[in-house]
Write an enzyme that holds these catalytic residues in place. Structure first.
Site, mmCIF file in Angstrom:
data_model
loop_
_atom_site.group_PDB
_atom_site.id
_atom_site.type_symbol
_atom_site.label_atom_id
_atom_site.label_comp_id
_atom_site.label_asym_id
_atom_site.label_seq_id
_atom_site.Cartn_x
_atom_site.Cartn_y
_atom_site.Cartn_z
ATOM 1 N N SER A 144 0.873 -1.460 0.069
ATOM 2 C CA SER A 144 -0.040 -0.287 -0.448
ATOM 3 C C SER A 144 1.042 1.288 -0.528
ATOM 4 O O SER A 144 1.886 1.282 0.305
ATOM 5 C CB SER A 144 -1.165 0.004 1.166
ATOM 6 N N TYR A 163 -0.050 -0.204 10.100
ATOM 7 C CA TYR A 163 -0.044 -0.604 7.958
ATOM 8 C C TYR A 163 0.626 0.119 7.816
ATOM 9 O O TYR A 163 1.209 -0.363 6.674
ATOM 10 C CB TYR A 163 -1.750 -0.394 8.042
#
Length: 281
Positions: A144, A163
């Site tokens: 990501s 994350y």
């Protein structure tokens, strides 16, 4: 005599992008193994769609957080069933949203690292000998842009600190693994922005965002939209078929989100007159 059918393993493929990639690989004639652990209600549709593809397939249920036991066993099952492994789609992740989960507890942080980062590592190590044996193996790490942006800007409501940290580490692993696996296995990374079913429309977090918050994200994206399944499918096809000289690379697929936000100003006229020396006194 026909050439042996290539085999792909998709780590998280019961729905969303993982399922779309598994079905596209099957449509190209590959045998496909798909792992899942939760989202049991999506399983019948996955099985139905894979049957309709006409390609050989295997659906496995494994908790990949049990990395040192379940992942090697999963890879052994795939290679015994199909006789080979040529492509690993390393797409498992957690990706909790700040707007959904708030500040991570220690358990949530650990779960993020175990899912988004650690499971990918054991999947690569378990698959590597078989990918080498194939002679033209391919690993596609799905990551990501959170690894680049961190928890900042309009997407700060979408990407959690944990994350973001895990995804920055994925890019480091991509480079290390490319060195480790060369020359018989290529290792590349697709770094995704905001996509349907993945940090975009069709997800719980997206529906929590206000219209203004969604608009801020789209305004920050140069192409003015979130990604769709076909965008990822085409990128994977490129790495699979059209990039034989590419390894250790990151293909950023974000519609220009990382570059957005700061407009390019008009070129000023400057103060140097025509014919005047730049170094004039």
């Amino acid at each position: 005599m026909n050439a042996p059918r290539q085999t792909a393993l998709v780590l998280g493929g019961v729905k969303g992008i993982g399922k779309a990639l598994a079905l596209d690989l099957a449509s190209q004639g590959m045998a496909v193994a798909v792992n899942y652990f939760d989202w049991e209600d999506s399983l019948p549709k996955l099985e139905h769609d894979l049957k309709n593809s006409g390609a050989p397939f295997l659906i496995l249920k494994n908790n990949l957080l049990e990395s040192q036991s379940n992942i090697p066993a999963m890879v052994r099952t795939v290679t015994r069933h199909f006789g080979r492994l040529d492509v690993l789609v390393n797409n498992i992740e957690r990706g909790g949203w700040p707007i959904v989960h708030g500040h991570y507890t220690q358990d949530q942080w650990d779960l993020e690292m175990e899912t988004t980062l650690r499971a990918k590592r054991w999947a690569f190590e378990s698959a590597l000998p078989h990918l080498v044996e194939s002679g033209d193996g391919l690993v596609i790490n799905i990551s990501s842009i959170a690894g680049v942006t961190g928890r900042s800007g309009p997407a700060g409501l979408v990407f959690n600190d944990g994350y973001a940290a895990a995804n920055r580490a994925v890019s480091s692993l991509t480079e290390t693994w490319a060195r480790t696996a060369a020359p018989k296995v290529r290792v590349n990374e697709i770094m995704l922005g905001l996509f349907e079913t993945r940090h975009g429309p069709g997800t719980r977090g997206w529906e929590i965002l206000s219209d203004e918050q969604k608009k801020a994200i789209l305004d920050h994206t140069l192409l003015g939209r979130t990604g769709v399944m076909d965008d990822v499918i085409k990128a994977v096809r490129f790495l699979l078929h059209d990039a034989p000289f590419m390894t250790g690379s990151v293909l950023r697929l974000d519609g220009g989100y990382v570059l957005g936000g700061d407009p390019v100003p008009s070129m000023p006229k400057g103060v140097v007159k025509p014919g005047e020396s730049v170094f004039g006194r």
